[in-house]
Write an enzyme that holds these catalytic residues in place. Structure first.
Site, short mmCIF file in Angstrom:
data_model
loop_
_atom_site.label_atom_id
_atom_site.label_comp_id
_atom_site.label_asym_id
_atom_site.label_seq_id
_atom_site.Cartn_x
_atom_site.Cartn_y
_atom_site.Cartn_z
N LYS A 108 67.21 20.47 47.00
CA LYS A 108 67.10 20.04 48.97
C LYS A 108 67.26 18.54 49.85
CE LYS A 108 64.94 24.46 49.60
NZ LYS A 108 63.31 25.04 50.58
N LYS A 191 70.72 35.46 47.89
CA LYS A 191 69.61 36.46 48.57
C LYS A 191 69.64 36.17 50.16
CE LYS A 191 65.66 33.87 48.97
NZ LYS A 191 64.73 34.41 50.09
N LYS A 194 65.49 34.47 55.20
CA LYS A 194 65.04 34.33 56.85
C LYS A 194 65.20 33.54 57.88
CE LYS A 194 59.94 33.81 55.66
NZ LYS A 194 59.86 33.05 55.13
P1 ATP Z 1 62.93 31.12 53.49
O1 ATP Z 1 64.02 31.31 53.45
O2 ATP Z 1 62.65 30.35 54.41
O3 ATP Z 1 62.22 29.75 52.01
P2 ATP Z 1 62.45 33.97 53.12
O4 ATP Z 1 63.04 34.80 53.15
O5 ATP Z 1 63.45 33.49 51.26
O6 ATP Z 1 62.24 32.72 53.77
P3 ATP Z 1 59.86 33.36 51.79
O7 ATP Z 1 59.05 32.88 52.79
O8 ATP Z 1 60.44 31.93 50.75
O9 ATP Z 1 61.00 34.10 52.47
O10 ATP Z 1 58.97 34.92 50.88
C1 ATP Z 1 58.35 35.28 51.12
C2 ATP Z 1 58.24 36.52 50.14
O11 ATP Z 1 59.46 37.32 50.04
C3 ATP Z 1 58.15 36.60 48.73
O12 ATP Z 1 57.47 36.44 48.01
C4 ATP Z 1 59.46 36.22 48.01
O13 ATP Z 1 59.88 36.50 47.11
C5 ATP Z 1 59.98 37.51 49.26
N1 ATP Z 1 61.30 36.88 49.36
C6 ATP Z 1 62.13 36.02 50.09
N2 ATP Z 1 63.07 37.25 50.33
C7 ATP Z 1 63.35 37.84 49.04
C8 ATP Z 1 64.58 38.58 49.48
N3 ATP Z 1 65.60 38.90 49.60
N4 ATP Z 1 64.48 39.73 48.23
C9 ATP Z 1 63.48 40.34 47.97
N5 ATP Z 1 62.37 39.71 48.24
C10 ATP Z 1 61.92 38.60 48.74
MG MG Z 2 62.27 31.06 50.53
#
Ligand code: ATP
Ligand code: MG
Length: 325
Positions: A108, A191, A194
């Site tokens: 990052k 993946k 959000k």
């Molecule tokens: P960011 O882009 O801010 O990292 P994120 O969507 O990856 O957001 P996190 O807040 O990092 O979300 O993770 C929250 C939870 O959601 C964690 O337990 C993570 O493993 C799960 N998670 C995130 N993205 C996925 C995905 N695409 N499929 C399954 N589980 C997910």
């Molecule tokens: Mg994440």
């Protein structure tokens, strides 16, 4: 046994968050567990204060709407004082080299000196989160595995230098299975996230049925026509099958046999998803319209968090040689 997990208020929660995390926390969690909104971690890169506040409230309601026990939900900054203190203690346990070796920091920061210092030190804050709550099990995806190893190293080092103080947490690596890694609909090698810039590849938890249908219809597949589960060579189609399996039940491989073309698969995926998300969206709308209920959950969560953290912090300050209060 205390399990701890968090979600960062960095954007609208996605289908990936729901299928991969929230619904498991709801199904397997107990009132002893801790599920928190990591608002402090959301500040490691440029952020907007108002947006952070509103997303934190929104995510609290999402957690409860997903069926997670309100007694196990809180916000990371409920413990900003205790975390600040333990973070310092742990920074005095961690070496600069250890922090700088974190792959996520290297990826990052890309060597830029303008990144926030907190991007370097946030794994130490993450260790403070876990250790303050005496958590013994922490489910981690690939991207957090190294950070959890750092937490374990810091806890073990502290305990052996200054006496038994912290519970050393175990990483729980989810077995590969349905819903653990939902991929982006437009770039299925990536993946679903959000914080992703593309809205088209991401299904938001609040997307309307019409939007869900449209995004699934436009999901990237491949130039073949055969519906087959094979994540390596057919990532787009396999992702759709995984979403179908996670939403309606069944096994993605077996489900593939029931489809002769991509169009009918997409129609079923959209229908199953809309049904799966409907009750969560309804509960969310009720909660969003009842600020007193969310304020009550927030207040209780903060009080419970403070009572646990005060005890751990006292053990740590005594062990490391600070004067008793
Ligand atoms: P960011 O882009 O801010 O990292 P994120 O969507 O990856 O957001 P996190 O807040 O990092 O979300 O993770 C929250 C939870 O959601 C964690 O337990 C993570 O493993 C799960 N998670 C995130 N993205 C996925 C995905 N695409 N499929 C399954 N589980 C997910
Ligand atoms: Mg994440």
């Amino acid at each position: 046994m205390i399990r701890l997990s968090a979600i960062t208020p960095s954007g609208q929660p996605t289908l990936g968050n729901y299928l991969g995390a929230l619904r498991t926390w709801a199904r397997e969690g107990t009132h002893e567990d801790v599920y928190f909104i990591s608002d402090l971690h959301a500040m490691t890169s440029s952020h907007n204060p108002q947006r952070l506040r509103s997303m934190t409230r929104e995510q609290l309601a999402v957690l409860v709407a997903s069926g997670i026990d309100p007694a196990s939900v809180c916000v990371q900054s409920d413990l900003i004082r205790e975390l600040g203190a333990l973070n310092w203690v742990l920074e005095c346990t961690c070496t600069y080299g250890e922090a700088a070796r974190m792959i996520q920091f290297k990826e990052k920061s890309l060597g830029r000196e303008s990144v926030r210092l907190s991007l370097l030190t946030y794994p130490v804050l993450m260790a403070a989160d876990i250790l303050l709550y005496d958590a013994d099990r922490v489910p981690v995806g690939d991207d957090q595995r190294q950070h959890l190893e750092l937490t374990r190293n810091l806890a073990q080092r502290f305990n052996s230098r200054f006496g038994e103080t912290f519970v050393v947490p175990e990483a729980v690596i989810p077995p590969p299975g349905r819903g653990d890694r939902i991929m982006d609909l437009q770039e299925p090698q990536k993946k679903m996230s959000k914080s992703s810039a593309s809205q088209q590849g991401t299904i938001g938890l609040f997307d309307s049925p019409a939007i869900i249908e449209r995004k699934i219809k436009r999901a990237v597949t491949d130039t073949e026509t055969e519906v087959r589960y094979d994540p390596k060579t057919k990532p787009g189609v396999s992702n759709l099958l995984e979403i179908l399996a996670a939403s309606a039940g069944g096994d993605p491989r077996a489900l593939a046999e029931g489809y002769a073309n991509y169009g009918s698969l997409k129609a079923d995926v959209a229908a199953a998803l809309i049904e799966k998300l409907r009750p969560v969206q309804e509960r969310y709308r009720e909660l969003a319209g009842d600020p007193a209920a969310t304020a009550g959950i927030l207040g209780k969560g903060a009080a419970k968090a403070e009572s646990v953290a005060a005890v751990t912090l006292e053990r740590a300050r005594t062990a490391i040689g600070l004067l008793p209060r």
